[in-house]
Design a protein around this motif. Structure first.
Motif, short mmCIF file in Angstrom:
data_model
loop_
_atom_site.label_atom_id
_atom_site.label_comp_id
_atom_site.label_asym_id
_atom_site.label_seq_id
_atom_site.Cartn_x
_atom_site.Cartn_y
_atom_site.Cartn_z
N CYS A 44 0.82 -1.22 0.00
CA CYS A 44 0.00 0.00 0.00
C CYS A 44 0.85 1.27 0.00
O CYS A 44 0.41 2.32 -0.47
CB CYS A 44 -0.97 -0.02 1.17
N ARG A 152 -7.54 -8.85 3.26
CA ARG A 152 -7.88 -7.71 4.11
C ARG A 152 -9.34 -7.71 4.50
O ARG A 152 -10.21 -8.06 3.70
CB ARG A 152 -7.51 -6.41 3.40
N GLY A 186 -5.30 -1.06 10.04
CA GLY A 186 -5.99 -0.30 9.01
C GLY A 186 -7.21 0.41 9.56
O GLY A 186 -7.61 0.23 10.72
N CYS A 187 -7.81 1.21 8.69
CA CYS A 187 -8.93 2.05 9.09
C CYS A 187 -10.02 1.98 8.03
O CYS A 187 -9.73 1.97 6.83
CB CYS A 187 -8.44 3.50 9.24
N MET A 209 -8.63 -1.02 0.86
CA MET A 209 -7.52 -0.82 1.81
C MET A 209 -6.17 -1.01 1.10
O MET A 209 -5.25 -1.62 1.65
CB MET A 209 -7.66 -1.76 3.01
N ALA A 212 -1.99 3.72 1.62
CA ALA A 212 -1.67 4.29 2.93
C ALA A 212 -1.43 5.78 2.76
O ALA A 212 -0.48 6.18 2.09
CB ALA A 212 -0.43 3.62 3.53
N SER A 233 -1.93 6.10 7.38
CA SER A 233 -2.90 5.07 7.74
C SER A 233 -3.38 4.38 6.47
O SER A 233 -3.65 5.03 5.46
CB SER A 233 -4.09 5.67 8.49
N ARG A 234 -3.49 3.06 6.54
CA ARG A 234 -4.02 2.28 5.41
C ARG A 234 -5.54 2.33 5.52
O ARG A 234 -6.11 1.86 6.49
CB ARG A 234 -3.49 0.85 5.48
N GLN A 236 -9.66 2.07 4.13
CA GLN A 236 -10.73 1.58 3.28
C GLN A 236 -11.80 2.67 3.23
O GLN A 236 -12.37 3.03 4.25
CB GLN A 236 -11.35 0.29 3.84
N THR A 265 -9.55 -4.55 11.54
CA THR A 265 -8.57 -5.59 11.25
C THR A 265 -9.28 -6.91 11.01
O THR A 265 -10.45 -7.08 11.40
CB THR A 265 -7.53 -5.70 12.39
#
Length: 305
Positions: A44, A152, A186-187, A209, A212, A233-234, A236, A265
């Protein structure tokens, strides 16, 4: 030593990849779109640099670009060649990653049969109830619809937590995921709010995702649970078209907390595959410290011993 080695490998990889893409653009200057596939497309950080440099106008990474997509591609090709399946293009906004078995879509009867020893409550508004539990600080197993294909969590087989609680990353690493402390989480963020929290390159879409991006400076401390040591931050970016229920839940969470994003996650313990079936979920809850799962329209809680 290992950190230096990893950083050097990443730098060399990016240099080679960007060089090849620039050469490709030079050979085909009229082409504005690029699709990245293969295991390297799961990087990413490099994906984001490709987007930021603007070599191509649009950068698309499918949800499972590694070798696992070859089987689906071959099957799809065979289906398209048959006389019974008519092929037509599908816009990016309607594409998704939810190709898990339909037999694992949760129903109330299957939930009650599987979790016979657990506390089960039927929810009349499961998205709002889940958001409220998250606001209260609970870490939630979120199990909905068909599972994601690929490596993911994208909102159907996820562990969710509020990203603003101090120490949430450490809690996940130590008590639930059992993984290395340096690895970031991730977020998931509603697409329409993503620009509030993150510095987005022009035209970026990140439904899987795959990128980043830098966290906006004023949110670095508040979103510490999903911010890597480099301030990225990675993410979605969740839309209603791709996952209506997950988007709806994020919206409720934002209304409760003022923050329209969650730590997300994969629903598994390190070394184990992502939970796919209700039986997998039960095993996960028995062997982890996650005590609450939101499954279909039910809230399932581990019984008190």
């Amino acid at each position: 030593l290992y950190c230096d080695l990893a950083a050097t490998a990443q730098e060399q990889f990016e240099e080679i990849l960007l060089g090849r893409l620039k050469n490709l653009k030079g050979r085909y200057p009229a082409i504005e779109n690029i699709i990245l596939t293969g295991g390297c497309a799961l990087n990413c950080v490099s994906n984001t640099k490709i987007q930021q440099q603007g070599i191509f106008k649009n950068v698309y990474v499918p949800p499972f670009p590694g070798d696992e997509c070859i089987g689906l591609g071959c099957s799809s090709y065979g289906a398209y060649q048959s006389e019974t399946v008519g092929w037509r293009p599908r816009t990016g906004v309607l594409q998704h990653a939810y190709f898990g078995s339909k037999s694992n879509i949760p129903t109330e009867s299957n939930i009650r049969r599987t979790f016979v020893d657990f506390k089960i409550e039927k929810s009349l508004q499961v998205a709002a109830d889940c958001a409220r539990l998250l606001e209260e600080g609970h870490i939630i197993a979120w199990f909905q619809g068909r599972g994601e294909s690929g490596p993911r969590a994208l909102g159907n087989r996820s562990i969710l937590a509020i990203p603003c609680i101090p120490g949430v990353k450490e809690t996940l690493n130590k008590n639930i995921k059992f993984r290395e402390e340096f690895r970031p989480y991730g977020c998931s963020v509603n697409s329409e709010h993503a620009g509030v929290y993150f510095e987005l390159p022009a035209g970026l879409e990140s439904p899987y995702m795959s990128f980043a991006v830098p966290v906006q400076e004023k949110y670095l401390e508040r979103l510490k649970g999903i911010t890597h040591c480099d301030g990225s931050s990675r993410i979605q970016m969740v839309t209603q078209d791709q996952n209506k229920l997950f988007h709806y839940m994020l919206d409720w969470f934002g209304q409760y907390t003022g923050v329209y994003c969650l730590l997300n996650t994969s629903l598994n313990i390190m070394g184990q595959p992502i939970v796919e079936s209700l039986e997998d979920l039960k095993e996960f809850m028995i062997n982890s410290s996650v005590e609450i799962a939101v499954v279909g329209d039910c809230i399932v809680t581990v019984p008190n011993e």
